[in-house]
Design a protein around this motif. Structure first.
Motif, PDB file in Angstrom:
ATOM      1  N   ASP A  41     -82.632  68.747  30.624  1.00  7.55           N
ATOM      2  CA  ASP A  41     -81.382  69.432  30.845  1.00  7.55           C
ATOM      3  C   ASP A  41     -81.592  70.917  31.048  1.00  7.55           C
ATOM      4  O   ASP A  41     -82.386  71.534  30.391  1.00  7.55           O
ATOM      5  CB  ASP A  41     -80.423  69.219  29.665  1.00  7.55           C
ATOM      6  N   PRO A  73     -79.049  74.497  32.795  1.00  5.82           N
ATOM      7  CA  PRO A  73     -77.935  74.927  33.619  1.00  5.82           C
ATOM      8  C   PRO A  73     -78.363  74.851  35.079  1.00  5.82           C
ATOM      9  O   PRO A  73     -79.375  75.428  35.466  1.00  5.82           O
ATOM     10  CB  PRO A  73     -77.684  76.374  33.171  1.00  5.82           C
ATOM     11  N   ARG A  74     -77.631  74.156  35.889  1.00  6.72           N
ATOM     12  CA  ARG A  74     -78.087  73.843  37.225  1.00  6.72           C
ATOM     13  C   ARG A  74     -77.700  74.927  38.204  1.00  6.72           C
ATOM     14  O   ARG A  74     -76.563  75.347  38.293  1.00  6.72           O
ATOM     15  CB  ARG A  74     -77.490  72.510  37.676  1.00  6.72           C
ATOM     16  N   ASP A  90     -77.570  76.082  42.256  1.00 14.11           N
ATOM     17  CA  ASP A  90     -77.387  75.287  43.458  1.00 14.11           C
ATOM     18  C   ASP A  90     -78.590  75.331  44.395  1.00 14.11           C
ATOM     19  O   ASP A  90     -78.596  74.633  45.404  1.00 14.11           O
ATOM     20  CB  ASP A  90     -76.114  75.706  44.207  1.00 14.11           C
ATOM     21  N   THR A 128     -66.895  58.786  35.475  1.00 13.15           N
ATOM     22  CA  THR A 128     -66.177  60.043  35.641  1.00 13.15           C
ATOM     23  C   THR A 128     -65.086  60.142  34.593  1.00 13.15           C
ATOM     24  O   THR A 128     -64.647  59.142  34.028  1.00 13.15           O
ATOM     25  CB  THR A 128     -65.548  60.130  37.040  1.00 13.15           C
ATOM     26  N   ARG A 146     -70.900  78.345  37.626  1.00 18.44           N
ATOM     27  CA  ARG A 146     -72.005  77.561  38.165  1.00 18.44           C
ATOM     28  C   ARG A 146     -72.672  76.675  37.111  1.00 18.44           C
ATOM     29  O   ARG A 146     -73.576  75.909  37.429  1.00 18.44           O
ATOM     30  CB  ARG A 146     -73.071  78.494  38.764  1.00 18.44           C
ATOM     31  N   ARG A 180     -73.775  73.705  34.966  1.00 21.97           N
ATOM     32  CA  ARG A 180     -73.729  72.256  35.075  1.00 21.97           C
ATOM     33  C   ARG A 180     -74.715  71.655  34.080  1.00 21.97           C
ATOM     34  O   ARG A 180     -75.700  72.288  33.709  1.00 21.97           O
ATOM     35  CB  ARG A 180     -74.120  71.787  36.486  1.00 21.97           C
ATOM     36  N   ALA A 198     -77.648  68.945  33.470  1.00 25.44           N
ATOM     37  CA  ALA A 198     -78.655  68.243  34.259  1.00 25.44           C
ATOM     38  C   ALA A 198     -79.522  67.438  33.311  1.00 25.44           C
ATOM     39  O   ALA A 198     -80.040  68.001  32.357  1.00 25.44           O
ATOM     40  CB  ALA A 198     -79.505  69.232  35.046  1.00 25.44           C
ATOM     41  N   LEU A 229     -77.013  65.337  35.778  1.00 29.24           N
ATOM     42  CA  LEU A 229     -75.563  65.432  35.919  1.00 29.24           C
ATOM     43  C   LEU A 229     -74.866  64.305  35.160  1.00 29.24           C
ATOM     44  O   LEU A 229     -75.269  63.146  35.244  1.00 29.24           O
ATOM     45  CB  LEU A 229     -75.186  65.364  37.396  1.00 29.24           C
ATOM     46  N   LEU A 238     -68.829  72.579  26.391  1.00 34.62           N
ATOM     47  CA  LEU A 238     -69.414  73.194  27.582  1.00 34.62           C
ATOM     48  C   LEU A 238     -68.943  74.631  27.746  1.00 34.62           C
ATOM     49  O   LEU A 238     -69.715  75.510  28.142  1.00 34.62           O
ATOM     50  CB  LEU A 238     -69.050  72.376  28.822  1.00 34.62           C
ATOM     51  N   GLY A 254     -71.990  77.258  27.823  1.00 35.70           N
ATOM     52  CA  GLY A 254     -72.209  77.792  29.162  1.00 35.70           C
ATOM     53  C   GLY A 254     -72.464  79.290  29.185  1.00 35.70           C
ATOM     54  O   GLY A 254     -73.514  79.740  29.663  1.00 35.70           O
TER      55      GLY A 254
END
Length: 342
Positions: A4, A6-7, A9, A25, A207, A209, A211, A213, A222, A226
């Motif tokens: 994991d 923070p993803r 892009d 979902t 941004r 995320r 991971a 996901l 979160l 975050g």
């Protein structure tokens, strides 16, 4: 296997996870954003922030003692070790749930969180950090290490070297495979690109995320972890091997950690021959939960329990924080009753 962070892009991720959609979902209206009372109470039980120099790098960790009582470093204790690109605060709402009975610490691995960046990393450098923090943090005569994902991998290596000084090791959502099924997460991939620098905190926070996901109904968690995954940097500032070329906000991890990092093929042998107690936890809905591999683990080490947490995917402590804490507490209580932590 999974890890994991923070993803970003433009960052390279674990390919077999990104090629697949999340297993389920959660409608936006069902994501909980309001912090419940238990969460606010847990965060109010503030830890002490500490640093320990290990092989020339300052390693940061958080330490919780009993609330409203004098600290007793001889109480049994445990150390949480986060996953890839995460940080100590991933357990800041878990630790207080256990601090009534145990001393608890949560660390930032080198190159992540608020720990120093190194010029080079290896599984043994991470293992040294974990072992030295576990022994220095006042976690009782024989501390227990609880490692998640990538943190479980390097905690396994720490237990190889420090096992006689530990009470036990709990692996969380990390699969130990037979030697013939060795998987290297990092050696076959491209070099990681530097993390992007965002102009302001709000843009960077948007941004964040998980991971691999996955959806998470506990949006308030979160929202907490975050922003703590980010730091402000200045043009010309140097960390590890990187000199930042602009001012702004970026993630608190060094992507060069994973360039050429070898995992090895000796995990099964290490786990079977641990000099301390061992156990493995999986999220029942995690892609890492494979019944065949569970059978292998149980045959490999019949004395080491393997169990699952219903309703949890890979990030067990985010999906089911109370069940995660209760499971850790139950294992700790068993090992304590058997004298393994003394």
């Amino acid at each position: 296997m999974a890890y994991d962070k923070p993803r970003d892009d433009h960052s390279a991720e674990k390919a077999d996870y990104l090629k697949e959609p999340a297993t389920r979902t959660i409608p936006d209206q069902d994501v909980i954003r309001h912090q419940p009372q238990w969460f606010r109470a847990a965060l109010a039980h503030a830890p002490e922030s500490r640093r320990l120099t290990v092989d020339g790098a300052e390693i940061h960790y958080l330490r919780w003692g009993p609330e409203n009582r004098d600290d007793d470093p001889e109480r049994p204790g445990l150390l949480f070790v986060h996953g890839n690109g995460a940080h100590a605060h991933w357990f800041a709402f878990i630790a207080p749930l256990l601090a009534m009975h145990y001393n608890v610490a949560s660390m930032d691995l080198g190159g992540m969180g608020d720990s120093d960046w190194r010029l080079a990393y290896s599984r043994d450098s991470f293992a040294r950090e974990i072992g030295e923090v576990a022994l220095a943090a006042g976690l009782g005569p024989k501390p227990v290490i609880v490692g998640h994902s990538f943190g479980a991998f390097v905690s396994l290596i720490a237990a190889k070297h420090y096992g006689e000084k530990l009470g036990g090791l709990i692996l969380c959502d990390f699969t130990i495979r037979p030697p013939g099924e060795r998987r290297e997460w990092f050696l076959d991939g491209p070099e990681r690109k530097p993390t992007r620098i965002y102009p302001d905190l709000e843009t960077a926070k948007a941004r964040f995320r998980l991971a691999p996901l996955q959806p998470c109904g506990n949006g308030f968690i979160l929202d907490y972890i975050g922003p703590l995954s980010l730091r402000e940097v200045s043009k010309g500032e140097t960390r590890g091997r990187r000199t930042f070329e602009e001012t702004g906000w970026t993630w608190k991890f060094d992507p060069t950690i994973f360039n050429g990092l070898a995992m090895g093929s000796d995990h099964a042998e290490i786990y079977r021959n641990l000099a301390c107690r061992g156990a493995t936890m999986f999220g029942l809905d995690s892609k890492d939960y494979e019944p065949g591999q569970i059978d292998f683990l149980r045959q490999l080490a019949p004395d080491k329990p393997v169990f699952t947490i219903p309703g949890a995917q890979h990030h067990i402590m985010l999906d089911q924080p109370h069940a995660f804490a209760a499971a850790v507490g139950a294992v700790m209580a068993q090992w304590h009753a058997e004298g393994a932590l003394e």
